[in-house]
Design a protein around this motif. Structure first.
Motif, PDB file in Angstrom:
ATOM      1  N   GLN A  80      22.595  21.891  54.789  1.00  0.00           N
ATOM      2  CA  GLN A  80      22.149  23.244  55.894  1.00  0.00           C
ATOM      3  C   GLN A  80      23.232  24.557  55.138  1.00  0.00           C
ATOM      4  N   ARG A  81      24.648  23.929  54.572  1.00  0.00           N
ATOM      5  CA  ARG A  81      25.111  25.100  53.931  1.00  0.00           C
ATOM      6  C   ARG A  81      24.511  25.756  52.590  1.00  0.00           C
ATOM      7  N   GLU A  82      23.718  24.264  51.918  1.00  0.00           N
ATOM      8  CA  GLU A  82      22.743  24.886  50.600  1.00  0.00           C
ATOM      9  C   GLU A  82      21.790  25.715  51.176  1.00  0.00           C
ATOM     10  N   LYS A  83      20.644  25.185  52.435  1.00  0.00           N
ATOM     11  CA  LYS A  83      20.330  26.117  52.285  1.00  0.00           C
ATOM     12  C   LYS A  83      20.299  27.283  53.120  1.00  0.00           C
ATOM     13  N   LYS A  84      21.595  27.295  53.830  1.00  0.00           N
ATOM     14  CA  LYS A  84      22.143  28.694  53.747  1.00  0.00           C
ATOM     15  C   LYS A  84      22.508  29.988  52.464  1.00  0.00           C
ATOM     16  N   ALA A  85      22.774  29.362  51.442  1.00  0.00           N
ATOM     17  CA  ALA A  85      22.711  29.580  50.878  1.00  0.00           C
ATOM     18  C   ALA A  85      21.755  30.038  49.392  1.00  0.00           C
ATOM     19  N   GLN A  86      20.497  28.917  49.736  1.00  0.00           N
ATOM     20  CA  GLN A  86      18.810  29.449  48.904  1.00  0.00           C
ATOM     21  C   GLN A  86      18.938  30.799  49.536  1.00  0.00           C
ATOM     22  N   ARG A  87      18.786  30.702  51.114  1.00  0.00           N
ATOM     23  CA  ARG A  87      17.620  31.643  51.610  1.00  0.00           C
ATOM     24  C   ARG A  87      18.724  33.541  51.386  1.00  0.00           C
ATOM     25  N   LYS A  88      19.872  33.012  51.103  1.00  0.00           N
ATOM     26  CA  LYS A  88      20.775  34.146  50.731  1.00  0.00           C
ATOM     27  C   LYS A  88      20.809  35.026  49.516  1.00  0.00           C
ATOM     28  N   ASN A  89      20.280  33.719  48.815  1.00  0.00           N
ATOM     29  CA  ASN A  89      20.017  34.308  46.899  1.00  0.00           C
ATOM     30  C   ASN A  89      18.472  34.630  47.097  1.00  0.00           C
ATOM     31  N   LEU A  90      17.470  33.885  48.191  1.00  0.00           N
ATOM     32  CA  LEU A  90      16.087  34.841  47.827  1.00  0.00           C
ATOM     33  C   LEU A  90      16.528  35.799  48.876  1.00  0.00           C
ATOM     34  N   CYS A  91      17.131  35.912  49.573  1.00  0.00           N
ATOM     35  CA  CYS A  91      17.114  37.656  50.082  1.00  0.00           C
ATOM     36  C   CYS A  91      17.560  38.945  49.401  1.00  0.00           C
ATOM     37  N   ALA A  92      18.308  38.868  48.127  1.00  0.00           N
ATOM     38  CA  ALA A  92      18.903  39.356  47.495  1.00  0.00           C
ATOM     39  C   ALA A  92      18.342  39.265  46.257  1.00  0.00           C
ATOM     40  N   LEU A  93      16.948  38.324  45.904  1.00  0.00           N
ATOM     41  CA  LEU A  93      16.587  38.207  45.182  1.00  0.00           C
ATOM     42  C   LEU A  93      15.762  39.571  45.359  1.00  0.00           C
ATOM     43  N   LEU A  94      14.720  39.241  46.855  1.00  0.00           N
ATOM     44  CA  LEU A  94      13.928  40.623  47.027  1.00  0.00           C
ATOM     45  C   LEU A  94      14.150  41.907  47.618  1.00  0.00           C
ATOM     46  N   TYR A  95      15.559  42.207  47.358  1.00  0.00           N
ATOM     47  CA  TYR A  95      15.846  43.036  47.649  1.00  0.00           C
ATOM     48  C   TYR A  95      15.755  44.360  45.943  1.00  0.00           C
ATOM     49  N   PHE A  96      16.970  43.168  45.446  1.00  0.00           N
ATOM     50  CA  PHE A  96      16.420  43.510  43.829  1.00  0.00           C
ATOM     51  C   PHE A  96      14.956  43.742  43.527  1.00  0.00           C
ATOM     52  N   VAL A  97      14.405  42.994  43.593  1.00  0.00           N
ATOM     53  CA  VAL A  97      12.736  43.436  42.925  1.00  0.00           C
ATOM     54  C   VAL A  97      12.444  44.884  43.791  1.00  0.00           C
ATOM     55  N   LEU A  98      12.822  44.622  45.456  1.00  0.00           N
ATOM     56  CA  LEU A  98      12.235  46.175  46.081  1.00  0.00           C
ATOM     57  C   LEU A  98      12.507  47.053  45.040  1.00  0.00           C
ATOM     58  N   ILE A  99      14.021  47.219  44.633  1.00  0.00           N
ATOM     59  CA  ILE A  99      14.547  48.579  44.299  1.00  0.00           C
ATOM     60  C   ILE A  99      13.678  48.474  43.217  1.00  0.00           C
ATOM     61  N   LEU A 100      13.267  47.276  42.588  1.00  0.00           N
ATOM     62  CA  LEU A 100      13.337  47.857  41.120  1.00  0.00           C
ATOM     63  C   LEU A 100      11.285  48.464  41.209  1.00  0.00           C
ATOM     64  N   ILE A 101      10.965  47.915  42.064  1.00  0.00           N
ATOM     65  CA  ILE A 101       9.278  48.540  42.498  1.00  0.00           C
ATOM     66  C   ILE A 101       9.492  49.910  42.614  1.00  0.00           C
ATOM     67  N   SER A 102      10.477  50.355  43.841  1.00  0.00           N
ATOM     68  CA  SER A 102      10.667  51.951  44.222  1.00  0.00           C
ATOM     69  C   SER A 102      11.027  52.400  42.832  1.00  0.00           C
ATOM     70  N   CYS A 103      11.979  52.743  42.201  1.00  0.00           N
ATOM     71  CA  CYS A 103      12.052  52.640  40.887  1.00  0.00           C
ATOM     72  C   CYS A 103      11.105  53.053  39.780  1.00  0.00           C
ATOM     73  N   PHE A 104      10.112  51.614  39.811  1.00  0.00           N
ATOM     74  CA  PHE A 104       9.136  52.370  39.097  1.00  0.00           C
ATOM     75  C   PHE A 104       8.068  52.914  39.566  1.00  0.00           C
ATOM     76  N   SER A 105       7.830  52.793  41.256  1.00  0.00           N
ATOM     77  CA  SER A 105       7.033  54.130  41.415  1.00  0.00           C
ATOM     78  C   SER A 105       7.247  55.462  41.355  1.00  0.00           C
ATOM     79  N   LEU A 106       8.509  55.731  41.330  1.00  0.00           N
ATOM     80  CA  LEU A 106       9.238  56.649  41.638  1.00  0.00           C
ATOM     81  C   LEU A 106       9.386  57.627  39.417  1.00  0.00           C
ATOM     82  N   SER A 107       9.232  57.028  38.947  1.00  0.00           N
ATOM     83  CA  SER A 107       9.106  57.540  37.629  1.00  0.00           C
ATOM     84  C   SER A 107       7.698  57.961  37.832  1.00  0.00           C
ATOM     85  N   GLN A 108       6.687  57.696  37.748  1.00  0.00           N
ATOM     86  CA  GLN A 108       5.593  57.592  37.458  1.00  0.00           C
ATOM     87  C   GLN A 108       4.843  58.812  38.128  1.00  0.00           C
TER      88      GLN A 108
END
Length: 108
Positions: A80-108
């Motif tokens: 359960q601890r490992e699953k929670k850590a995986q979810r946390k890492n996935l959320c952080a990764l998705l957040y990072f991807v959204l920031i990259l997409i928004s930065c890319f969209s703003l620069s165009q």
């Protein structure tokens, strides 16, 4: 028998009975090895105080019967601890991807 060892054996037995402690927990509490706990309870206590030996033995036998359950609960908690850590890492990764997409969209 050394007075120190006899006193430790009696104190150890009382601790195990009062707290329904496992051999591992008792060893950790008293700063001794699990082998020493076994020797104190199984050999020394039997000679020092047979009634206390019987009570402590009952607690240790009960713990032995239940150890597979405790092991299963520990394994479940671990995953359960490992699953929670995986979810946390996935959320952080998705957040990072959204920031990259928004930065890319703003620069165009």
């Amino acid at each position: 028998m050394n007075d120190f060892i006899e006193e430790r054996t009696l104190t150890l037995a009382e601790y195990i009975i009062e707290n329904k402690a496992t051999v591992r927990a008792a060893a950790k509490k008293f700063g001794i090895s699990k082998s020493t706990v076994h020797k104190d309870i199984r050999e020394r206590l039997r000679a020092i105080n047979p009634a206390l030996f019987k009570s402590a033995s009952l607690v240790l036998e009960e713990n032995k019967k239940e150890r597979h359950l405790r092991g299963g609960m520990a394994t479940k908690a671990k995953y359960q601890r490992e699953k929670k850590a995986q979810r946390k890492n996935l959320c952080a990764l998705l957040y990072f991807v959204l920031i990259l997409i928004s930065c890319f969209s703003l620069s165009q």
